[in-house]
Design a protein around this motif. Structure first.
Motif, PDB file in Angstrom:
ATOM      1  N   GLN A  91       0.820  -1.202   0.000  1.00 43.39           N
ATOM      2  CA  GLN A  91       0.000   0.000   0.000  1.00 43.39           C
ATOM      3  C   GLN A  91       0.858   1.258   0.000  1.00 43.39           C
ATOM      4  O   GLN A  91       0.569   2.232  -0.697  1.00 43.39           O
ATOM      5  CB  GLN A  91      -0.929  -0.002   1.217  1.00 43.39           C
ATOM      6  N   GLU A  92       1.939   1.220   0.788  1.00 37.46           N
ATOM      7  CA  GLU A  92       2.815   2.394   0.878  1.00 37.46           C
ATOM      8  C   GLU A  92       3.495   2.693  -0.452  1.00 37.46           C
ATOM      9  O   GLU A  92       3.669   3.854  -0.821  1.00 37.46           O
ATOM     10  CB  GLU A  92       3.873   2.163   1.959  1.00 37.46           C
ATOM     11  N   TYR A  93       3.866   1.644  -1.174  1.00 35.98           N
ATOM     12  CA  TYR A  93       4.607   1.834  -2.414  1.00 35.98           C
ATOM     13  C   TYR A  93       3.754   1.559  -3.656  1.00 35.98           C
ATOM     14  O   TYR A  93       4.289   1.316  -4.743  1.00 35.98           O
ATOM     15  CB  TYR A  93       5.847   0.926  -2.428  1.00 35.98           C
ATOM     16  N   ALA A  94       2.441   1.645  -3.511  1.00 36.53           N
ATOM     17  CA  ALA A  94       1.556   1.397  -4.646  1.00 36.53           C
ATOM     18  C   ALA A  94       1.801   2.419  -5.751  1.00 36.53           C
ATOM     19  O   ALA A  94       1.978   3.605  -5.497  1.00 36.53           O
ATOM     20  CB  ALA A  94       0.097   1.458  -4.188  1.00 36.53           C
ATOM     21  N   GLY A  95       1.823   1.932  -6.994  1.00 41.28           N
ATOM     22  CA  GLY A  95       2.038   2.826  -8.130  1.00 41.28           C
ATOM     23  C   GLY A  95       1.597   2.195  -9.430  1.00 41.28           C
ATOM     24  O   GLY A  95       1.402   0.977  -9.510  1.00 41.28           O
ATOM     25  N   ARG A  96       1.479   3.026 -10.455  1.00 49.24           N
ATOM     26  CA  ARG A  96       1.065   2.541 -11.779  1.00 49.24           C
ATOM     27  C   ARG A  96       2.250   2.050 -12.600  1.00 49.24           C
ATOM     28  O   ARG A  96       2.076   1.529 -13.704  1.00 49.24           O
ATOM     29  CB  ARG A  96       0.328   3.632 -12.532  1.00 49.24           C
ATOM     30  N   ALA A  97       3.476   2.228 -12.075  1.00 44.00           N
ATOM     31  CA  ALA A  97       4.677   1.717 -12.733  1.00 44.00           C
ATOM     32  C   ALA A  97       5.707   1.406 -11.659  1.00 44.00           C
ATOM     33  O   ALA A  97       5.711   2.014 -10.583  1.00 44.00           O
ATOM     34  CB  ALA A  97       5.232   2.738 -13.725  1.00 44.00           C
ATOM     35  N   ALA A  98       6.590   0.447 -11.932  1.00 46.22           N
ATOM     36  CA  ALA A  98       7.628   0.097 -10.963  1.00 46.22           C
ATOM     37  C   ALA A  98       8.784  -0.598 -11.663  1.00 46.22           C
ATOM     38  O   ALA A  98       8.595  -1.252 -12.700  1.00 46.22           O
ATOM     39  CB  ALA A  98       7.070  -0.796  -9.853  1.00 46.22           C
ATOM     40  N   ILE A  99       9.965  -0.435 -11.103  1.00 43.28           N
ATOM     41  CA  ILE A  99      11.139  -1.187 -11.528  1.00 43.28           C
ATOM     42  C   ILE A  99      11.706  -1.895 -10.302  1.00 43.28           C
ATOM     43  O   ILE A  99      11.515  -1.443  -9.167  1.00 43.28           O
ATOM     44  CB  ILE A  99      12.219  -0.299 -12.181  1.00 43.28           C
ATOM     45  N   GLY A 100      12.375  -3.022 -10.509  1.00 41.14           N
ATOM     46  CA  GLY A 100      12.900  -3.769  -9.375  1.00 41.14           C
ATOM     47  C   GLY A 100      14.192  -4.479  -9.711  1.00 41.14           C
ATOM     48  O   GLY A 100      14.593  -4.589 -10.881  1.00 41.14           O
ATOM     49  N   HIS A 101      14.844  -4.985  -8.676  1.00 42.05           N
ATOM     50  CA  HIS A 101      16.197  -5.510  -8.816  1.00 42.05           C
ATOM     51  C   HIS A 101      16.472  -6.586  -7.780  1.00 42.05           C
ATOM     52  O   HIS A 101      16.021  -6.497  -6.638  1.00 42.05           O
ATOM     53  CB  HIS A 101      17.179  -4.346  -8.614  1.00 42.05           C
ATOM     54  N   VAL A 102      17.191  -7.634  -8.168  1.00 40.90           N
ATOM     55  CA  VAL A 102      17.790  -8.582  -7.236  1.00 40.90           C
ATOM     56  C   VAL A 102      19.288  -8.554  -7.484  1.00 40.90           C
ATOM     57  O   VAL A 102      19.739  -8.442  -8.619  1.00 40.90           O
ATOM     58  CB  VAL A 102      17.236 -10.013  -7.401  1.00 40.90           C
ATOM     59  N   ARG A 103      20.057  -8.657  -6.399  1.00 41.86           N
ATOM     60  CA  ARG A 103      21.492  -8.395  -6.512  1.00 41.86           C
ATOM     61  C   ARG A 103      22.340  -9.489  -5.899  1.00 41.86           C
ATOM     62  O   ARG A 103      22.024 -10.034  -4.859  1.00 41.86           O
ATOM     63  CB  ARG A 103      21.842  -7.080  -5.816  1.00 41.86           C
ATOM     64  N   TYR A 104      23.422  -9.800  -6.604  1.00 41.87           N
ATOM     65  CA  TYR A 104      24.569 -10.476  -6.020  1.00 41.87           C
ATOM     66  C   TYR A 104      25.777  -9.618  -6.341  1.00 41.87           C
ATOM     67  O   TYR A 104      25.929  -9.163  -7.472  1.00 41.87           O
ATOM     68  CB  TYR A 104      24.775 -11.891  -6.566  1.00 41.87           C
ATOM     69  N   ALA A 105      26.663  -9.402  -5.384  1.00 39.97           N
ATOM     70  CA  ALA A 105      27.745  -8.431  -5.561  1.00 39.97           C
ATOM     71  C   ALA A 105      28.926  -9.023  -6.309  1.00 39.97           C
ATOM     72  O   ALA A 105      29.540  -9.973  -5.864  1.00 39.97           O
ATOM     73  CB  ALA A 105      28.216  -7.917  -4.206  1.00 39.97           C
ATOM     74  N   THR A 106      29.265  -8.429  -7.478  1.00 44.60           N
ATOM     75  CA  THR A 106      30.562  -8.688  -8.099  1.00 44.60           C
ATOM     76  C   THR A 106      31.484  -7.507  -7.872  1.00 44.60           C
ATOM     77  O   THR A 106      32.680  -7.596  -8.072  1.00 44.60           O
ATOM     78  CB  THR A 106      30.437  -8.925  -9.614  1.00 44.60           C
ATOM     79  N   CYS A 107      30.908  -6.380  -7.493  1.00 43.08           N
ATOM     80  CA  CYS A 107      31.707  -5.235  -7.089  1.00 43.08           C
ATOM     81  C   CYS A 107      30.922  -4.501  -6.013  1.00 43.08           C
ATOM     82  O   CYS A 107      29.702  -4.536  -5.974  1.00 43.08           O
ATOM     83  CB  CYS A 107      32.025  -4.301  -8.259  1.00 43.08           C
ATOM     84  N   GLY A 108      31.627  -3.843  -5.126  1.00 47.65           N
ATOM     85  CA  GLY A 108      30.957  -3.173  -4.032  1.00 47.65           C
ATOM     86  C   GLY A 108      30.734  -4.103  -2.857  1.00 47.65           C
ATOM     87  O   GLY A 108      30.812  -5.321  -2.963  1.00 47.65           O
ATOM     88  N   ARG A 109      30.475  -3.540  -1.711  1.00 49.05           N
ATOM     89  CA  ARG A 109      30.329  -4.327  -0.494  1.00 49.05           C
ATOM     90  C   ARG A 109      28.912  -4.878  -0.361  1.00 49.05           C
ATOM     91  O   ARG A 109      27.995  -4.445  -1.029  1.00 49.05           O
ATOM     92  CB  ARG A 109      30.685  -3.472   0.730  1.00 49.05           C
TER      93      ARG A 109
END
Length: 536
Positions: A91-109
């Motif tokens: 409900q807090e982040y409801a929107g008509r468009a969204a982008i998302g990501h899942v991550r495993y680090a090859t660079c950065g902490r």
């Protein structure tokens, strides 16, 4: 191959203006289509389990763009096991468009600051944006040095994602507000050498998706009625309910712009050849996915058939009632089953994977070995007294394989273990988004004779690992299995021939660093001295 990991995956969803909700999601109204994003991310969770996040767009709230992200799996970050907390987030982040990501680090902490998407707030809506990125820029060091040299710039993170964030922000700050975002991205991307698929969302409600000119990283999309969606893999779209025939792979060097007015696809960079990462089909992608019109499952079964043909030609291991094929779960199963079928012997689940043992790939040293030991349980009822063909996707650093072989022999009671690898030996680092950056960390190179894999080299490998024999597939088998020409694939990690200039340059640096203890523990692309002639 649990010791090798991909960098990440991206997803996007957009409900175009319509008086009716999409038939694919009748329970979600257009203003809450972002609810589908965590579900999409779960379908590509195989690409990264370290962190997850999303940015949604809604014109009906003060924060036109709002981002949530954290370290953890999709279920952990979005609190999917707690209905009340998950509903509150949706409900807090409801929107008509969204982008998302899942991550495993090859660079950065491994901390929340590196989780994506990255959001850049601004008073002007066209300059307020969020984006997420799958891949790696081989010219990261050059871009970083150039950015720091030009004015009082400061970079808070050691990651190419922040470089892209600042370059996009800088380009958005020049020229007129009415410039098309596709032109802005094209200009920024002209500096990139590497691999990427990218999702961008701004406070105007404009969504942009792009794929690198060589098509190294995959990106799929679909449009049915008012619903548009995109993801690193087709399985995320298929499970939303899109018809298979409506799911397409974005062509290399092309981008998609989605606005309330509609969807447009255009080319933003020349693409004279392709260099699709062959590991997508061999290991990384979900077996249910289809990438660039090639089935992941069928590619893996063909690799198993190649292993069988090689075994028949070799004719050294008896194929009797005491011989079985055992896959290393889970991604080796299709190849193992196909190999067993062609050889006329059983394929058995002699190793059971504990799916709740934790994320061993973020551990190091002894902890990594301990995690590997707890992740697979050998079944003595299957293995005892058997001659085992153990089928694996690849051997990268050999940590997991040594542990597995010891457990299969001593706990499982196998009388012989013959390792068959459904991939050629990994002989060179990857600079395009897979977490292997130095030659010294790889298992195979030290056993090659003048760069060639010989029978004697494979015997020495088998003795080092603790198995009775070891065989790899030849490089030529990969193109046959995927049904793409060798000149259409990136096979740098098995040939040492890179599809981009900076990738080849980094390999030369990696060769120079072989055996140097000072270089160990740091990634090759972090050791480079930028060449100013390539920064124009």
């Amino acid at each position: 191959m649990s010791e090798l990991h991909h960098e990440c995956g991206v997803a996007a969803i957009y409900h175009l203006p319509s008086s009716e909700p999409s038939p694919l999601c009748p329970e979600q109204g257009p203003q809450e289509i972002s609810r589908l994003l965590p579900r999409m991310l779960q379908d590509i969770q195989n690409r990264g389990q370290l962190a997850a996040g999303m940015t949604s767009f809604s014109p009906d709230r003060a924060n036109l763009l709002d981002t949530m992200k954290d370290v953890g799996t999709v279920a952990e970050v979005f609190r999917l096991s707690h209905r009340g907390k998950s509903e509150a987030l949706m409900q807090e982040y409801a929107g008509r468009a969204a982008i998302g990501h899942v991550r495993y680090a090859t660079c950065g902490r491994e901390d929340r600051n590196y989780a994506q998407p990255f959001e850049r707030q601004h008073i002007h809506k066209h300059k307020w944006f969020s984006f997420c990125f799958n891949g790696q820029l081989a010219n990261y060091s050059s871009l970083r040095a150039k950015l720091l040299r030009e004015g009082e710039h400061h970079l808070a993170r050691d990651t190419d994602t922040e470089i892209i964030l600042h370059e996009l922000g800088r380009e958005l700050s020049t020229g007129e507000p009415g410039r098309d975002i596709s032109d802005i991205f094209a200009k920024v991307a002209s500096q990139f050498d590497g691999a990427y698929s990218l999702a961008f969302l701004n406070a105007r409600g404009e969504l942009l998706l792009a794929r690198d000119p060589l098509g190294i990283k995959p990106l799929c999309y679909a449009l049915e009625g008012p619903l548009f969606a995109a993801a690193s893999e087709s399985v995320a779209l298929l499970n939303l309910g899109f018809e298979p025939d409506s799911i397409r792979s974005l062509l290399p060097g092309h981008l998609i712009v989605v606005r309330p007015e509609g969807v447009k696809i255009k080319q933003f960079a020349p693409s004279t050849r392709t260099a699709h990462c062959f590991f997508e089909w061999i290991y990384f992608a979900n077996v249910a996915s289809t990438l660039d019109e090639r089935s992941v499952y069928l590619s893996r079964t063909r690799l198993g058939e190649e292993l069988a043909r090689m075994e028949i030609a070799d004719n050294k291991v008896p194929l009797d009632r005491d011989t079985i094929v055992v896959p290393v779960p889970d991604t080796s199963k299709a190849a193992a089953d196909a190999m067993a079928y062609e050889l006329g012997i059983p394929s058995r689940e002699g190793l059971i994977r504990n799916r709740y043992s934790g994320r061993s790939f973020i551990e190091g040293g002894r902890a990594r070995v301990a995690k590997a030991a707890s992740k697979y349980t050998p079944l003595r009822e299957v293995l005892e007294g058997k001659r085992v063909f153990l089928v694996e996707d690849s051997i990268v650093r050999s940590t997991t394989m040594k542990v597995l072989l010891d457990r299969i022999r001593h706990l499982g009671g196998a009388k012989e273990i013959h390792v068959r690898v459904a991939c050629p030996p990994i002989v060179a680092p990857c600079f395009y988004g897979i977490d292997m950056s130095t030659i010294d960390e790889l298992f195979a190179p030290k056993f090659l004779d003048d760069g060639l894999l010989t029978e004697e080299g494979q015997r020495r490998m088998a003795a080092t690992l603790g198995c009775d024999s070891l065989r790899y597939l030849p490089v030529s088998s990969i193109a046959r299995a995927i049904d793409l020409g060798e000149d259409q694939l990136c096979q740098a990690c098995i040939t040492g021939e890179y599809p981009t200039e900076h990738g080849q340059r980094l390999y030369n640096i990696a060769l120079q660093n072989m055996g140097q203890s000072a270089a160990q523990g740091s990634r090759t692309y972090e050791q480079t001295t930028p060449d100013p002639s390539h920064l124009a």
